[in-house]
Design a protein around this motif. Structure first.
Motif, mmCIF file in Angstrom:
data_model
loop_
_atom_site.group_PDB
_atom_site.id
_atom_site.type_symbol
_atom_site.label_atom_id
_atom_site.label_comp_id
_atom_site.label_asym_id
_atom_site.label_seq_id
_atom_site.Cartn_x
_atom_site.Cartn_y
_atom_site.Cartn_z
ATOM 1 N N ASP A 53 -4.006 0.451 4.681
ATOM 2 C CA ASP A 53 -4.345 -0.226 3.429
ATOM 3 C C ASP A 53 -4.422 -1.735 3.645
ATOM 4 O OD1 ASP A 53 -4.899 -0.660 0.797
ATOM 5 O OD2 ASP A 53 -2.845 -0.368 0.088
ATOM 6 N N THR A 54 -5.552 -2.196 4.192
ATOM 7 C CA THR A 54 -5.802 -3.620 4.393
ATOM 8 C C THR A 54 -6.891 -4.073 3.422
ATOM 9 O OG1 THR A 54 -7.539 -3.260 6.050
ATOM 10 C CG2 THR A 54 -5.259 -3.378 6.845
ATOM 11 N N PRO A 55 -7.065 -5.387 3.240
ATOM 12 C CA PRO A 55 -8.098 -5.861 2.299
ATOM 13 C C PRO A 55 -9.497 -5.327 2.595
ATOM 14 C CG PRO A 55 -6.623 -7.653 2.869
ATOM 15 C CD PRO A 55 -6.236 -6.503 3.756
ATOM 16 N N SER A 56 -9.833 -5.171 3.879
ATOM 17 C CA SER A 56 -11.168 -4.692 4.234
ATOM 18 C C SER A 56 -11.230 -3.182 4.390
ATOM 19 C CB SER A 56 -11.611 -5.340 5.547
ATOM 20 O OG SER A 56 -10.826 -4.869 6.627
ATOM 21 N N HIS B 85 -2.510 6.362 2.706
ATOM 22 C CA HIS B 85 -2.775 5.348 3.713
ATOM 23 C C HIS B 85 -1.461 4.804 4.267
ATOM 24 C CE1 HIS B 85 -6.886 5.475 2.473
ATOM 25 N NE2 HIS B 85 -7.208 4.401 3.162
ATOM 26 N N GLY B 86 -1.535 4.285 5.476
ATOM 27 C CA GLY B 86 -0.417 3.526 5.998
ATOM 28 C C GLY B 86 -0.476 2.093 5.494
ATOM 29 N N THR B 87 0.579 1.351 5.726
ATOM 30 C CA THR B 87 0.611 -0.058 5.365
ATOM 31 C C THR B 87 0.526 -0.909 6.623
ATOM 32 O OG1 THR B 87 3.025 -0.296 5.528
ATOM 33 C CG2 THR B 87 2.125 0.501 3.418
ATOM 34 N N PRO B 88 0.051 -2.141 6.495
ATOM 35 C CA PRO B 88 0.063 -3.036 7.655
ATOM 36 C C PRO B 88 1.458 -3.203 8.246
ATOM 37 C CG PRO B 88 -1.328 -3.958 5.935
ATOM 38 C CD PRO B 88 -0.624 -2.766 5.335
ATOM 39 N N GLU B 89 2.466 -3.186 7.377
ATOM 40 C CA GLU B 89 3.841 -3.353 7.844
ATOM 41 C C GLU B 89 4.294 -2.177 8.706
ATOM 42 O OE1 GLU B 89 2.918 -6.033 4.741
ATOM 43 O OE2 GLU B 89 2.807 -3.835 4.679
ATOM 44 N N LEU C 178 0.699 4.611 20.826
ATOM 45 C CA LEU C 178 1.523 5.129 19.740
ATOM 46 C C LEU C 178 0.683 5.271 18.471
ATOM 47 C CD1 LEU C 178 4.241 5.907 18.497
ATOM 48 C CD2 LEU C 178 4.744 3.463 18.234
ATOM 49 N N PRO C 179 0.402 6.503 18.022
ATOM 50 C CA PRO C 179 -0.363 6.684 16.790
ATOM 51 C C PRO C 179 0.444 6.258 15.563
ATOM 52 C CG PRO C 179 -0.346 8.693 18.134
ATOM 53 C CD PRO C 179 0.717 7.794 18.658
ATOM 54 N N VAL C 180 -0.220 5.562 14.654
ATOM 55 C CA VAL C 180 0.368 5.220 13.353
ATOM 56 C C VAL C 180 -0.669 5.666 12.334
ATOM 57 C CG1 VAL C 180 1.504 3.436 11.992
ATOM 58 C CG2 VAL C 180 1.417 3.204 14.471
ATOM 59 N N ASP C 181 -0.747 6.972 12.103
ATOM 60 C CA ASP C 181 -1.906 7.534 11.432
ATOM 61 C C ASP C 181 -1.589 8.667 10.458
ATOM 62 O OD1 ASP C 181 -1.229 9.616 13.109
ATOM 63 O OD2 ASP C 181 -3.071 9.559 14.292
ATOM 64 N N GLY C 182 -0.325 8.861 10.128
ATOM 65 C CA GLY C 182 0.030 9.915 9.184
ATOM 66 C C GLY C 182 -0.284 11.317 9.676
ATOM 67 N N GLY C 183 -0.355 11.487 11.000
ATOM 68 C CA GLY C 183 -0.636 12.805 11.575
ATOM 69 C C GLY C 183 -2.103 13.105 11.781
ATOM 70 N N LEU C 184 -2.980 12.146 11.443
ATOM 71 C CA LEU C 184 -4.427 12.403 11.499
ATOM 72 C C LEU C 184 -4.905 12.777 12.896
ATOM 73 C CD1 LEU C 184 -7.163 12.386 10.048
ATOM 74 C CD2 LEU C 184 -7.293 9.929 10.499
ATOM 75 N N GLY C 185 -4.495 12.031 13.884
ATOM 76 C CA GLY C 185 -4.969 12.285 15.246
ATOM 77 C C GLY C 185 -4.374 13.519 15.892
ATOM 78 N N ARG C 186 -3.268 14.006 15.323
ATOM 79 C CA ARG C 186 -2.620 15.181 15.909
ATOM 80 C C ARG C 186 -3.145 16.482 15.329
ATOM 81 N NH1 ARG C 186 -1.907 12.910 20.010
ATOM 82 N NH2 ARG C 186 -3.264 11.430 18.967
ATOM 83 N N LYS C 187 -3.985 16.346 14.264
ATOM 84 C CA LYS C 187 -4.588 17.514 13.617
ATOM 85 C C LYS C 187 -3.531 18.513 13.142
ATOM 86 C CE LYS C 187 -8.978 17.157 16.112
ATOM 87 N NZ LYS C 187 -8.667 15.913 16.797
#
Length: 245
Positions: free
Chosen positions: A178-181, A208-212, A233-242
């Motif tokens: 969740d970034t401005p862009s 969404h994840g946060t920038p923090e 290190l994925p920071v993706d809420g499990g998206l890449g791990r399917k």
């Protein structure tokens, strides 16, 4: 603690810069947009040095090296975070978009590290911001995904080459953050909203994840994960791990 954050005037980079300052460190951040540079100066305060610098400009990269020498001397952590992303299909991607994507995300990152390597301290760290899109074939992300996949390859080679200096090299791979862009360069408000909605639907954690949250992972790799190198290190809420959503 002395750190450099490229692309540090907004979003994930700004969150990393704030995290460094929260640990009483010194930070130098770069950004291309003068308005964002000025806003970051106000937000980060006097312990941060904010430099207008285009990650795709070899002249700016060289100047960054001189500023780092003047302002910090040595660097304990380099966060290579600057990047651009265009949501365009393979057929829609122009030569201009392709070149800009690789100039910033790949060439700029490579030569930024090369220029700043002499300033990196023994036992220091480099953390690249790559992406969950660097593998798996995300539609509309051809140039972006390729540029980030190359970045991860650079990181693995550097991790091996810098072992004699005990410099660790790792990467964070954000998903929808969740970034401005919303991670899209030059997108309209409507396009960002649609992209955001799609992200929530496909991410197993349904948000969404946060920038923090990305900054926390990057800081771990830079300063706390002292027996960790060549890791993405994925920071993706499990998206890449399917995993099941």
């Amino acid at each position: 603690m002395r750190a450099v954050v490229t692309g540090g005037t907004h979003g994930i980079g700004l969150a990393i810069a704030k995290a460094v300052l929260a640990r009483e460190g010194q930070v130098l951040v770069t950004g291309r947009d003068e308005r964002k540079v000025e806003a970051a100066r106000d937000e980060l305060g006097p312990r941060a040095f904010v430099l207008r610098s285009d990650a795709a400009s070899m002249a700016d990269i060289d100047a960054l090296g001189r500023v780092v020498d003047d302002r910090l001397g040595g660097v304990d952590a380099l966060f290579v975070n600057a990047g651009v992303a265009y949501n365009q299909s393979f057929a829609e991607t122009t030569e201009e978009i392709y070149d800009r994507t690789f100039d910033v995300n790949t060439k700029g990152a490579f030569f930024t590290v090369r220029r700043l390597l002499p300033h990196l301290c023994e036992n220091g760290a480099i953390v690249f911001t790559t992406s969950v899109a660097d593998e798996g074939g995300a539609p509309g992300m051809g140039a972006y995904a390729g540029s980030k996949a190359a970045l991860w390859s650079f990181a693995q080679v550097l991790a091996a080459e810098l072992l004699p200096r005990r410099i660790r090299v790792n990467a964070v791979a954000p998903g929808f953050i969740d970034t401005p862009s919303m991670g899209l360069t030059g997108a309209s408000t409507e396009e960002r909203a649609a992209f955001s909605k799609a992200g929530d639907l496909v991410t197993p954690m349904k948000r969404h994840g946060t920038p923090e949250e990305v900054a926390s992972a990057a800081m771990f790799l830079a300063f706390d994960g002292t027996f960790t190198t060549a890791v993405k290190l994925p920071v993706d809420g499990g998206l890449g791990r399917k995993i099941a959503g």
